[in-house]
Scaffold this motif. Structure first.
Motif, mmCIF file in Angstrom:
data_model
loop_
_atom_site.group_PDB
_atom_site.id
_atom_site.type_symbol
_atom_site.label_atom_id
_atom_site.label_comp_id
_atom_site.label_asym_id
_atom_site.label_seq_id
_atom_site.Cartn_x
_atom_site.Cartn_y
_atom_site.Cartn_z
ATOM 1 N N LEU A 212 0.725 -1.205 0.042
ATOM 2 C CA LEU A 212 -0.085 0.023 0.051
ATOM 3 C C LEU A 212 0.584 1.157 0.001
ATOM 4 C CD1 LEU A 212 -2.965 -0.932 2.627
ATOM 5 C CD2 LEU A 212 -3.016 -0.901 -0.029
ATOM 6 N N GLN A 213 1.874 1.125 0.703
ATOM 7 C CA GLN A 213 2.971 2.368 0.725
ATOM 8 C C GLN A 213 3.487 2.745 -0.697
ATOM 9 O OE1 GLN A 213 5.889 1.581 3.611
ATOM 10 N NE2 GLN A 213 4.606 0.773 5.095
ATOM 11 N N ARG A 214 3.707 1.686 -1.425
ATOM 12 C CA ARG A 214 4.204 1.837 -2.812
ATOM 13 C C ARG A 214 3.128 2.115 -3.950
ATOM 14 N NH1 ARG A 214 7.376 -2.896 -1.137
ATOM 15 N NH2 ARG A 214 5.902 -4.167 -2.209
ATOM 16 N N ARG A 215 1.718 1.974 -3.607
ATOM 17 C CA ARG A 215 1.005 2.105 -4.742
ATOM 18 C C ARG A 215 0.268 3.719 -4.400
ATOM 19 N NH1 ARG A 215 -0.411 -2.658 -6.956
ATOM 20 N NH2 ARG A 215 -1.628 -1.644 -8.487
ATOM 21 N N GLY A 216 0.046 4.097 -5.482
ATOM 22 C CA GLY A 216 -0.767 5.511 -5.355
ATOM 23 C C GLY A 216 -2.302 5.419 -5.099
ATOM 24 N N VAL A 217 -2.940 6.360 -4.552
ATOM 25 C CA VAL A 217 -4.514 6.299 -4.514
ATOM 26 C C VAL A 217 -4.822 7.920 -4.838
ATOM 27 C CG1 VAL A 217 -4.396 4.744 -2.496
ATOM 28 C CG2 VAL A 217 -4.204 7.105 -2.093
ATOM 29 N N THR A 218 -6.250 7.925 -5.037
ATOM 30 C CA THR A 218 -6.768 9.360 -5.506
ATOM 31 C C THR A 218 -7.943 9.361 -4.381
ATOM 32 O OG1 THR A 218 -8.701 8.197 -6.740
ATOM 33 C CG2 THR A 218 -6.586 9.060 -8.004
ATOM 34 N N ALA A 219 -8.349 10.802 -4.090
ATOM 35 C CA ALA A 219 -9.253 11.005 -3.329
ATOM 36 C C ALA A 219 -10.563 10.510 -3.450
ATOM 37 C CB ALA A 219 -9.569 12.884 -3.100
ATOM 38 N N ASP A 220 -11.094 10.405 -4.866
ATOM 39 C CA ASP A 220 -12.263 9.937 -5.043
ATOM 40 C C ASP A 220 -12.127 8.188 -4.904
ATOM 41 O OD1 ASP A 220 -14.702 9.884 -6.717
ATOM 42 O OD2 ASP A 220 -13.713 8.395 -7.930
ATOM 43 N N LEU A 221 -11.215 7.635 -4.969
ATOM 44 C CA LEU A 221 -11.026 6.027 -4.854
ATOM 45 C C LEU A 221 -11.212 5.906 -3.337
ATOM 46 C CD1 LEU A 221 -10.207 3.126 -5.414
ATOM 47 C CD2 LEU A 221 -8.043 3.695 -5.362
ATOM 48 N N LEU A 222 -10.388 6.741 -2.411
ATOM 49 C CA LEU A 222 -10.494 6.789 -0.818
ATOM 50 C C LEU A 222 -12.073 7.045 -0.519
ATOM 51 C CD1 LEU A 222 -7.364 8.505 0.164
ATOM 52 C CD2 LEU A 222 -7.791 6.173 0.135
ATOM 53 N N LYS A 223 -12.680 7.853 -1.078
ATOM 54 C CA LYS A 223 -14.105 7.990 -0.837
ATOM 55 C C LYS A 223 -15.045 6.948 -1.039
ATOM 56 C CE LYS A 223 -14.422 12.065 -2.809
ATOM 57 N NZ LYS A 223 -15.120 13.319 -3.290
ATOM 58 N N ARG A 224 -14.992 6.077 -2.314
ATOM 59 C CA ARG A 224 -15.611 5.273 -2.507
ATOM 60 C C ARG A 224 -15.491 3.977 -1.976
ATOM 61 N NH1 ARG A 224 -13.810 6.113 -7.697
ATOM 62 N NH2 ARG A 224 -12.725 4.003 -7.684
ATOM 63 N N THR A 225 -14.349 3.682 -1.418
ATOM 64 C CA THR A 225 -13.915 2.518 -0.446
ATOM 65 C C THR A 225 -13.887 2.794 0.944
ATOM 66 O OG1 THR A 225 -11.581 2.716 -0.859
ATOM 67 C CG2 THR A 225 -12.882 1.386 -2.670
ATOM 68 N N ASN A 226 -13.934 3.921 1.388
ATOM 69 C CA ASN A 226 -13.776 4.222 2.748
ATOM 70 C C ASN A 226 -12.607 3.794 3.402
ATOM 71 O OD1 ASN A 226 -14.722 5.607 5.277
ATOM 72 N ND2 ASN A 226 -15.837 3.526 5.912
ATOM 73 N N ALA A 227 -11.616 3.746 2.354
ATOM 74 C CA ALA A 227 -10.157 3.030 2.785
ATOM 75 C C ALA A 227 -9.512 3.966 3.705
ATOM 76 C CB ALA A 227 -9.407 3.075 1.609
ATOM 77 N N GLY A 228 -9.729 5.433 4.022
ATOM 78 C CA GLY A 228 -8.954 5.968 4.839
ATOM 79 C C GLY A 228 -9.082 5.559 6.404
ATOM 80 N N LYS A 229 -10.693 5.246 6.685
ATOM 81 C CA LYS A 229 -10.926 5.091 7.969
ATOM 82 C C LYS A 229 -10.507 3.607 8.318
ATOM 83 C CE LYS A 229 -15.179 4.996 10.830
ATOM 84 N NZ LYS A 229 -16.599 5.223 10.977
ATOM 85 N N ARG A 230 -10.654 2.822 7.147
ATOM 86 C CA ARG A 230 -10.279 1.372 7.494
ATOM 87 C C ARG A 230 -8.728 1.018 7.584
ATOM 88 N NH1 ARG A 230 -12.929 -1.495 2.345
ATOM 89 N NH2 ARG A 230 -12.084 -3.445 3.354
ATOM 90 N N LEU A 231 -8.101 1.964 7.154
ATOM 91 C CA LEU A 231 -6.632 1.797 7.289
ATOM 92 C C LEU A 231 -6.249 2.543 8.692
ATOM 93 C CD1 LEU A 231 -3.669 0.953 6.405
ATOM 94 C CD2 LEU A 231 -3.840 2.839 4.925
ATOM 95 N N ASN A 232 -6.789 3.469 9.022
ATOM 96 C CA ASN A 232 -6.371 4.631 10.073
ATOM 97 C C ASN A 232 -6.647 3.639 11.448
ATOM 98 O OD1 ASN A 232 -5.529 7.147 11.036
ATOM 99 N ND2 ASN A 232 -7.723 7.476 11.870
ATOM 100 N N LYS A 233 -7.299 2.839 11.657
ATOM 101 C CA LYS A 233 -7.578 1.914 12.756
ATOM 102 C C LYS A 233 -6.354 1.179 13.122
ATOM 103 C CE LYS A 233 -10.221 -1.604 10.715
ATOM 104 N NZ LYS A 233 -11.349 -2.359 10.550
ATOM 105 N N PHE A 234 -5.449 0.519 11.986
ATOM 106 C CA PHE A 234 -4.473 0.040 12.274
ATOM 107 C C PHE A 234 -3.273 0.494 12.789
ATOM 108 C CE2 PHE A 234 -6.704 -2.414 8.774
ATOM 109 C CZ PHE A 234 -7.162 -3.420 9.681
ATOM 110 N N CYS A 235 -3.146 2.081 12.792
ATOM 111 C CA CYS A 235 -2.271 2.838 13.258
ATOM 112 C C CYS A 235 -1.990 2.720 14.947
ATOM 113 C CB CYS A 235 -2.661 4.446 12.804
ATOM 114 S SG CYS A 235 -2.430 4.800 11.347
#
Length: 348
Positions: free
Chosen positions: A41-64
């Protein structure tokens, strides 16, 4: 940096979620699995639209805040890398600069070049440590680009305007809006028509409500009348909205939008039939466990009560326990055993 596809991103996040508990319990194999995914995930790029569609930011944030220090550190690095991707995307699009002044589209690129690629720098070193000024590697730091990563997906955040056709009944119109909003979660259509392969959440929400009203609304042929709706109609509407909006059950939403499950069929499905594959598996395992417990006559967690009367011996000496055997919006199932004759029964 290559952009990650939506399917690959969802697969990576599901892998992290399935391995999280094992890694927290000290399973080195699960921890290594999580670290490998986080490095990808660190080596792959993302877009704001992709993060909104998948809710990926919130899902990844909990592993911090994961129990494993290595996983926590790697998750923070991935979060920081995503932040930089969104920042760079905003700068390339000519959005507002960091100081708040509006800049030409190419100005940020020139500044980055003069600063020796300052914006791109953290991407290369993201795996080492999060950038300074970030609190705990979270996604809630100041700035509109960071907020994009944490916003819960909804009809408004996906850019879709929820405005289904009205029928004139206040309750029914509210149900139509709720259904359209549930169907619009993650919807990527261009306007109200959307892609040719998907139906409009607005039109589909109205069609589902119409089918539901015809089935159990109590008003006969539906239409735009102002007849009072039944309690069964309201309960079924809540169940439909819950299951269609469930982030863990995107398959149901996609099948409805694509027309694989028409409104007339959807309103007749039980909560168990609408559940995700993961929930169905849990339900099967729970039923198997309950069957084994019933055979063994286990009453370890049962409480004694006189609230229930046995239909066989008419005594009120019973034990009971409750379990959630169906979806979360359904009531718990109560299992009762008569201590006098051994008769067993259950009810919801």
């Amino acid at each position: 940096m290559d952009l990650i596809s939506e399917s690959d991103l969802n697969t990576c996040l599901k892998t992290l979620e399935s391995s999280s508990q094992g890694a927290a319990d000290g399973d080195k194999a699960e921890e290594a699995r999580m670290l490998d995914v986080l490095k990808q995930l660190q080596r792959r790029g993302v877009t704001a639209d992709l993060l909104k569609r998948t809710n990926a930011g919130k899902r990844l944030n909990k592993f911090c805040k994961h129990a494993s220090d290595a996983v926590s550190k790697s998750a923070k690095a991935a979060v920081e890398a995503w932040k930089q991707c969104v920042k760079k995307e905003t700068a390339d699009g000519g959005d507002t600069a960091e100081g708040g002044a509006s800049q030409p589209a190419k100005a940020p690129m020139a500044n980055d070049s003069a600063a020796g690629g300052r914006e791109g720098q953290p991407l290369a070193g993201a795996s080492a440590a999060p950038a300074s000024g970030t609190s705990g590697g979270g996604l809630r730091s100041a700035g509109s680009s960071q907020q994009l990563l944490t916003r819960q997906p909804s009809a408004s955040s996906s850019g879709f305007s929820v405005d289904p056709p009205r029928c004139g009944n206040e309750t029914r119109d509210k149900v139509r809006s709720m259904l359209a909003e549930a169907l619009a979660v993650g919807y990527v259509g261009g306007g109200d028509t959307g892609p040719s392969s998907l139906q409009s959440p607005n039109q589909l929400g109205a069609a589902i409500e119409e089918a539901l009203y015809d089935l159990m609304g109590g008003g006969g042929g539906g239409g735009g009348g102002r007849e009072a709706v039944s309690a069964e109609y309201k309960a079924k509407a809540r169940s439909l909205c819950f299951n269609l909006k469930d982030a863990k059950n995107p398959d149901l939403r996609e099948r409805v939008l694509s027309g694989s499950v028409p409104p007339e069929t959807l309103v007749r499905l039980s909560a168990e039939e609408m559940a995700s594959d993961e929930q169905k598996k849990k339900n099967r395992e729970l039923k198997e466990w309950l069957a084994k417990e019933a055979v063994r006559g286990a009453t370890t967690n049962a409480a004694t009560t006189d609230m229930f009367q046995c239909g066989r011996c008419k005594q009120r000496k019973c034990t009971y326990y409750q379990l959630q055997t169906r979806s979360a919006d359904e009531p718990m199932t109560t299992f009762v055993t008569c201590t006098n004759c051994g008769q067993r029964w259950k009810f919801c």
